[in-house]
Each structure stands twice: as C-alpha cells, then as structure tokens.
Design a protein around this motif. Sequence first.
Motif, short mmCIF file in Angstrom:
data_model
loop_
_atom_site.label_atom_id
_atom_site.label_comp_id
_atom_site.label_asym_id
_atom_site.label_seq_id
_atom_site.Cartn_x
_atom_site.Cartn_y
_atom_site.Cartn_z
N ALA A 282 -34.96 5.45 66.29
CA ALA A 282 -34.39 4.62 65.22
C ALA A 282 -34.10 5.48 63.99
CB ALA A 282 -35.34 3.48 64.88
N GLY A 283 -34.97 6.42 63.71
CA GLY A 283 -34.76 7.33 62.57
C GLY A 283 -33.53 8.19 62.78
N LEU A 284 -33.35 8.69 64.00
CA LEU A 284 -32.14 9.47 64.31
C LEU A 284 -30.91 8.60 64.14
CD1 LEU A 284 -33.14 11.40 67.59
CD2 LEU A 284 -33.18 12.26 65.24
N MET A 285 -31.02 7.32 64.55
CA MET A 285 -29.88 6.40 64.47
C MET A 285 -29.51 6.09 63.02
SD MET A 285 -31.11 3.83 67.50
CE MET A 285 -29.72 2.67 67.43
N HIS A 286 -30.53 6.01 62.15
CA HIS A 286 -30.28 5.68 60.75
C HIS A 286 -29.70 6.86 59.97
CE1 HIS A 286 -33.30 2.21 61.13
NE2 HIS A 286 -32.11 1.69 60.91
N ALA A 287 -29.94 8.07 60.45
CA ALA A 287 -29.49 9.25 59.71
C ALA A 287 -27.98 9.37 59.75
CB ALA A 287 -30.13 10.50 60.31
N ARG A 288 -27.39 9.74 58.62
CA ARG A 288 -25.93 9.87 58.56
C ARG A 288 -25.50 11.14 59.28
NH1 ARG A 288 -22.90 7.12 55.09
NH2 ARG A 288 -23.92 5.39 54.06
N ASP A 294 -33.12 14.96 57.45
CA ASP A 294 -33.02 13.71 58.20
C ASP A 294 -34.00 13.70 59.37
OD1 ASP A 294 -31.04 12.62 56.62
OD2 ASP A 294 -29.40 13.35 57.87
N VAL A 295 -34.06 14.81 60.07
CA VAL A 295 -34.95 14.89 61.22
C VAL A 295 -36.40 14.78 60.77
CG1 VAL A 295 -35.78 16.33 63.11
CG2 VAL A 295 -33.33 16.23 62.61
N ARG A 296 -36.74 15.50 59.70
CA ARG A 296 -38.10 15.44 59.20
C ARG A 296 -38.45 14.01 58.77
NH1 ARG A 296 -42.60 17.68 56.91
NH2 ARG A 296 -42.28 19.82 57.48
N SER A 297 -37.51 13.34 58.10
CA SER A 297 -37.74 11.97 57.67
C SER A 297 -37.98 11.06 58.87
CB SER A 297 -36.55 11.51 56.83
OG SER A 297 -36.51 10.11 56.78
N ALA A 298 -37.21 11.23 59.94
CA ALA A 298 -37.40 10.43 61.16
C ALA A 298 -38.78 10.71 61.76
CB ALA A 298 -36.29 10.74 62.17
N LEU A 299 -39.19 11.97 61.75
CA LEU A 299 -40.50 12.33 62.31
C LEU A 299 -41.63 11.75 61.47
CD1 LEU A 299 -39.80 16.09 63.20
CD2 LEU A 299 -40.11 14.21 64.83
N VAL A 300 -41.50 11.83 60.14
CA VAL A 300 -42.54 11.33 59.24
C VAL A 300 -42.70 9.81 59.41
CG1 VAL A 300 -43.05 10.88 56.80
CG2 VAL A 300 -42.40 13.18 57.55
N ARG A 301 -41.59 9.11 59.52
CA ARG A 301 -41.64 7.66 59.69
C ARG A 301 -42.27 7.29 61.04
NH1 ARG A 301 -38.83 8.48 55.63
NH2 ARG A 301 -38.58 6.84 54.07
N ALA A 302 -41.92 8.05 62.07
CA ALA A 302 -42.47 7.78 63.40
C ALA A 302 -43.98 8.02 63.42
CB ALA A 302 -41.76 8.63 64.44
N VAL A 303 -44.43 9.06 62.73
CA VAL A 303 -45.86 9.36 62.66
C VAL A 303 -46.60 8.25 61.89
CG1 VAL A 303 -47.47 10.85 61.39
CG2 VAL A 303 -45.88 11.84 63.03
#
Length: 330
Positions: A282-288, A294-303
């Motif tokens: 979902a984080g990858l999907m939200h990233a523009r 962006d990748v780090r943000s997706a990883l942080v949210r998933a964690v």
Amino acid sequence: MANVQREPLCLVRGSINIDEFFHVPTVVQPGETLSSTHFERRAGGKGANQASAVAKAGARVKLIGAVGEDGMHLVQGLRTIGVDVSDVVIDDSEPTGRAIIQLTPEGENCIILHKGANFLSTPPLLAAPDAHPGLSYTHLLLQNEVPWDATVAYLSHASSIGATTVWNPSPLPTPAQLQAFPWASLSWLVVNEGEVRGLLAALGAHAPGGAGGPVAQASALLQTLHAQRGFAAVSIVCTLGAHGLVALLPHNDTVHVPAAKLDGPVRDTTGAGDCFAGYFVAGLMHARELSPEDVRSALVRAVEAAGLCVQRPGAVESIPLREEVEKRLS
Ligand code: ADP
Ligand code: NA
C-alpha cells in the motif's frame, strides 16, 4: 507508462483460510496430547490477510482465490473491510483451506495447513489472469499458498503489463521451484530471516558467517542473495521480528528500520508478516515516484502497522487501520 495515470490497484492471487487457534501452554511434542486452554476460529490465509492489510492501509485491492461453501462468511468479511471479492470463487467441491494454529503464552506459534479450495485451478481465472481479459492492475502481491503454476502465471502476466510485483515466498517453495523461478520478473522480494537462509541454501549459495548483530548478519545475507543470478533488479526486504527489518534497495542501498516501539506486551505474532507485506505494498502504491524516501516511508509505516498487529490477538482483526498507524507516527 500506461500504469502511471491509473489509480493504483493491487491484485492479490492468494489463499483464504479458516484459522483455528488452540491456546496451549507449550507447542505439542511428538506422542504428546495437550489440552488447549482456549479456542478461537478466525479468518486467515496469507492471501486474505495481505489483501486485508492493503485495504486497511487505504489502498485499492482485489483478491483472486477460492473457498468452499463453508467459507462464505470469510468472503463477506473481506468485502466489509473493502477488499474487492467479486472474483473470489465459491466452490462446493472442496472445503475452505484451514490452518490449525498452536499459540503459546509467549506468542510463539506452530501451524498445520490444509490447502482445500486454495488449490482449485478451475475456473481458469484461478490458474492465470489471461482468463479475464479486462483485468488491469498496477501492483501484484503473491505468497505461496496457492498452486505454484498459478503464482508463476500471475507473476509473468504482471511483468508483461509493467506492474510492480511483490512476492512473499511463504511457505518457502522447493529448491527446484526456487532455482527455476523467473527472478527477473520480480520487483520486490519480502522475506523473513529464515526464508533468506532457506533461499540461499536452495540456490546453492554459501551463507556468510555470523559476525555482528542480527542487523549486520541479515545485511550480509541480503548481499549474498543479491549477488545470485537473476537478482540484479530485485529489491529485497527482510523482516527481523523484534529487530525490525533490513532492506536492500536498487543501487545497492541498505536500509535498516528498527521495530516499532510497543506500548504493551507481544500478544500474538500471527499475521504480523502479512500485515507488514500488505502495508508495504500500500505504501508503494501511495508513493508518487519511488524515491528512496518514498520507500523508507513505506517501510516505516509497514513496521509501525506490524508493531500494532503483534500487540493484538488474531490475524486480520489485529491489522490496524491507516489512521491508527499515522497517529502513532505523528
Ligand atoms: P514473520 O512473521 O513473517 O516471520 P517477522 O517475525 O519478521 O515476520 O515480523 C514481521 C514484522 O512484524 C517485523 O518486521 C516487525 O516490524 C514486526 N514484529 C514482529 N515481531 C515483533 C516484536 N516482537 N516486536 C515488535 N515488532 C515485531
Ligand atoms: Na496479531
């Protein structure tokens, strides 16, 4: 480029199970009979869990899978969460897949799976996405609880339309399957430490020795995996339980994200990996654009989502909503 303008849609071709939890003082040993102290029946299956996590994280997701007639309530539950279940097959020839889970007070688990309807390969959409000519999606999320041929067919279709592909190879496929796997079609591999070691062994690679802490060791394992044939374009995320994760990104950047700070005890790690995988996609999907931030943000949210998940009982029920995750991060 056709994918860029569309609102992202994640396709999950995966399993749907009824999970039966037996709470036990310790995991049962050979020849032993143990009484469980408590029993619960819940929705599960890695496909359904990960699709639920994508939906709860606020992204569009469609699940393709099959249940028996005893699984109708699971399909309804997925629909309620926001998963598109319009192509989930309900078939009376097989029971719904089932997991028998032993759970200890320490949060350890031990699982028996019965494949049931998850291994149906008709109608043809269960075997390959080509059977549904109108099917269009931007991301594909796969596990290994449906027929191997279906997993490979979905991956190659996704790759042919330029979709981002994410694979959580759990349970780990056989060495022969892993050796023949079309790694070049894969964008992201999501594994835990045991799976990385299993993968290296299956590919005949020598796992590096055990110097340093868990993060340094995992980084070394990922470097070795990345050096294998076909892995040049595969990004790898390795979850490390209470140690969070290590990821090896394009351009060989290594990222460590520590586990979320818990505000209570670990109650139940069932589904934490699935919560992580769905939230990550979902984080990858939200990233523009997929910048390193962006990748780090997706990883942080998933964690963070997985950290909330381990503090609550159950799999699907314990996956937090996006608002809860954002609140913890703010
Ligand atoms: P799996 O269940 O697939 O083996 P892990 O055990 O690595 O996966 O857990 C997945 C993620 O769940 C971890 O990356 C971490 O973010 C979170 N997690 C798991 N166990 C804990 C824990 N004890 N404390 C905090 N976070 C945890
Ligand atoms: Na949980």
